[in-house]
Design an enzyme around this catalytic site. Structure first.
Site, PDB file in Angstrom:
ATOM      1  N   GLY A  36       0.831  -1.186   0.000  1.00  0.00           N
ATOM      2  CA  GLY A  36       0.000   0.000   0.000  1.00  0.00           C
ATOM      3  C   GLY A  36       0.870   1.242   0.000  1.00  0.00           C
ATOM      4  O   GLY A  36       2.051   1.189   0.361  1.00  0.00           O
ATOM      5  N   GLN A  48       3.128   9.904   1.492  1.00  0.00           N
ATOM      6  CA  GLN A  48       4.417   9.208   1.370  1.00  0.00           C
ATOM      7  C   GLN A  48       5.176   9.617   0.108  1.00  0.00           C
ATOM      8  O   GLN A  48       6.365   9.329  -0.010  1.00  0.00           O
ATOM      9  CB  GLN A  48       4.220   7.691   1.359  1.00  0.00           C
ATOM     10  CG  GLN A  48       3.731   7.151   2.702  1.00  0.00           C
ATOM     11  CD  GLN A  48       3.645   5.642   2.661  1.00  0.00           C
ATOM     12  OE1 GLN A  48       2.644   5.093   2.222  1.00  0.00           O
ATOM     13  NE2 GLN A  48       4.713   4.972   3.091  1.00  0.00           N
ATOM     14  N   CYS A  66       6.629  -0.523   6.666  1.00  0.00           N
ATOM     15  CA  CYS A  66       6.163   0.663   5.949  1.00  0.00           C
ATOM     16  C   CYS A  66       7.301   1.161   5.062  1.00  0.00           C
ATOM     17  O   CYS A  66       8.454   1.201   5.510  1.00  0.00           O
ATOM     18  CB  CYS A  66       5.778   1.738   6.964  1.00  0.00           C
ATOM     19  SG  CYS A  66       5.244   3.279   6.215  1.00  0.00           S
ATOM     20  N   LEU A  67       6.978   1.531   3.844  1.00  0.00           N
ATOM     21  CA  LEU A  67       8.017   2.004   2.911  1.00  0.00           C
ATOM     22  C   LEU A  67       8.702   3.270   3.433  1.00  0.00           C
ATOM     23  O   LEU A  67       9.814   3.572   3.021  1.00  0.00           O
ATOM     24  CB  LEU A  67       7.423   2.259   1.529  1.00  0.00           C
ATOM     25  CG  LEU A  67       6.879   1.029   0.787  1.00  0.00           C
ATOM     26  CD1 LEU A  67       6.303   1.436  -0.567  1.00  0.00           C
ATOM     27  CD2 LEU A  67       7.939  -0.042   0.624  1.00  0.00           C
ATOM     28  N   HIS A  90      -3.784   0.921   7.989  1.00  0.00           N
ATOM     29  CA  HIS A  90      -2.429   1.493   7.976  1.00  0.00           C
ATOM     30  C   HIS A  90      -2.370   2.715   7.049  1.00  0.00           C
ATOM     31  O   HIS A  90      -1.813   3.756   7.419  1.00  0.00           O
ATOM     32  CB  HIS A  90      -1.449   0.395   7.516  1.00  0.00           C
ATOM     33  CG  HIS A  90      -0.025   0.830   7.373  1.00  0.00           C
ATOM     34  ND1 HIS A  90       0.999   0.291   8.121  1.00  0.00           N
ATOM     35  CD2 HIS A  90       0.556   1.730   6.533  1.00  0.00           C
ATOM     36  CE1 HIS A  90       2.145   0.864   7.747  1.00  0.00           C
ATOM     37  NE2 HIS A  90       1.909   1.736   6.786  1.00  0.00           N
ATOM     38  N   GLU A  91      -2.967   2.581   5.860  1.00  0.00           N
ATOM     39  CA  GLU A  91      -2.891   3.683   4.885  1.00  0.00           C
ATOM     40  C   GLU A  91      -3.771   4.862   5.303  1.00  0.00           C
ATOM     41  O   GLU A  91      -3.378   6.025   5.116  1.00  0.00           O
ATOM     42  CB  GLU A  91      -3.277   3.194   3.484  1.00  0.00           C
ATOM     43  CG  GLU A  91      -2.401   2.072   2.930  1.00  0.00           C
ATOM     44  CD  GLU A  91      -0.905   2.335   3.003  1.00  0.00           C
ATOM     45  OE1 GLU A  91      -0.489   3.504   2.954  1.00  0.00           O
ATOM     46  OE2 GLU A  91      -0.154   1.354   3.137  1.00  0.00           O
ATOM     47  N   HIS A  93      -1.965   7.000   7.647  1.00  0.00           N
ATOM     48  CA  HIS A  93      -1.025   7.924   6.984  1.00  0.00           C
ATOM     49  C   HIS A  93      -1.698   9.252   6.642  1.00  0.00           C
ATOM     50  O   HIS A  93      -1.067  10.307   6.713  1.00  0.00           O
ATOM     51  CB  HIS A  93      -0.507   7.317   5.678  1.00  0.00           C
ATOM     52  CG  HIS A  93       0.706   6.449   5.829  1.00  0.00           C
ATOM     53  ND1 HIS A  93       1.899   6.908   6.333  1.00  0.00           N
ATOM     54  CD2 HIS A  93       0.917   5.142   5.524  1.00  0.00           C
ATOM     55  CE1 HIS A  93       2.789   5.922   6.324  1.00  0.00           C
ATOM     56  NE2 HIS A  93       2.219   4.828   5.846  1.00  0.00           N
TER      57      HIS A  93
HETATM   58 NI    NI Z   1       3.083   2.954   5.606  1.00  0.00          NI
END
Ligand code: NI
Length: 157
Positions: free
Chosen positions: A46, A51, A88-89, A130-131, A134
């Site tokens: 995701g 991000q 997480c990226l 999670h997204e 963000h």
């Molecule tokens: Ni993330």
């Protein structure tokens, strides 16, 4: 499609509350396409717009080979509990356990502005939660049961 640079923890855009999308235009579609290729290029499940430094309520996910775009997502119901390790990226290699609902229903707009709802369990539910976090400036390292370990190894918040 172009890949965009993923911002890392410490960057202030990850801590801001993103604004709703109002224009469902070519600029949005370009961003969505870029987010999709950026997510796949980084082997992510995701990616949220902040991000890539864009403070808008936009998310792309791919769980169980199902690609979904969520614009202005809003979790309208949740049930159960589930604990799994997340990454997480924007965080790097650290992975930590996070408690999330087992099942959620999210309401969102598609890329043309049409509303839909999606119900997901387990990893799909986890990924959406999670997204959506963000978009509110929240990272999984804020919620992880392994926060002490993360801080001990010098992790930034
Ligand atoms: Ni993330």
């Amino acid at each position: 499609m172009a890949t965009r640079k993923v911002v890392l923890v410490g960057d202030k855009s990850l801590r801001k509350v993103s604004k709703p999308v109002k224009e469902f235009d070519e600029g949005l579609w370009q961003l969505l396409d870029d987010m999709k290729s950026t997510m796949y290029a980084n082997d992510g499940m995701g990616l949220a717009a902040p991000q890539v430094g864009v403070l808008r309520r936009i998310v792309v996910i791919d769980v169980n080979n199902m690609f979904v775009e969520l614009i202005n997502p809003e979790i309208i119901s949740s049930e159960g509990k589930d604990i799994e390790q997340e990454g997480c990226l924007s965080i790097g290699s650290f992975r930590g356990r996070v408690e999330r609902p087992y099942k959620i229903t999210v309401k969102a707009d598609d890329r043309y502005g049409y509303p839909f709802t999606l119900t997901g369990e387990k990893w799909l539910a986890r990924c959406i939660c999670h997204e959506v976090d963000h978009l509110n400036g929240i990272l999984f390292i804020d919620k992880t049961l392994d926060k002490e370990k993360y801080l001990k190894q010098g992790g930034k918040l």
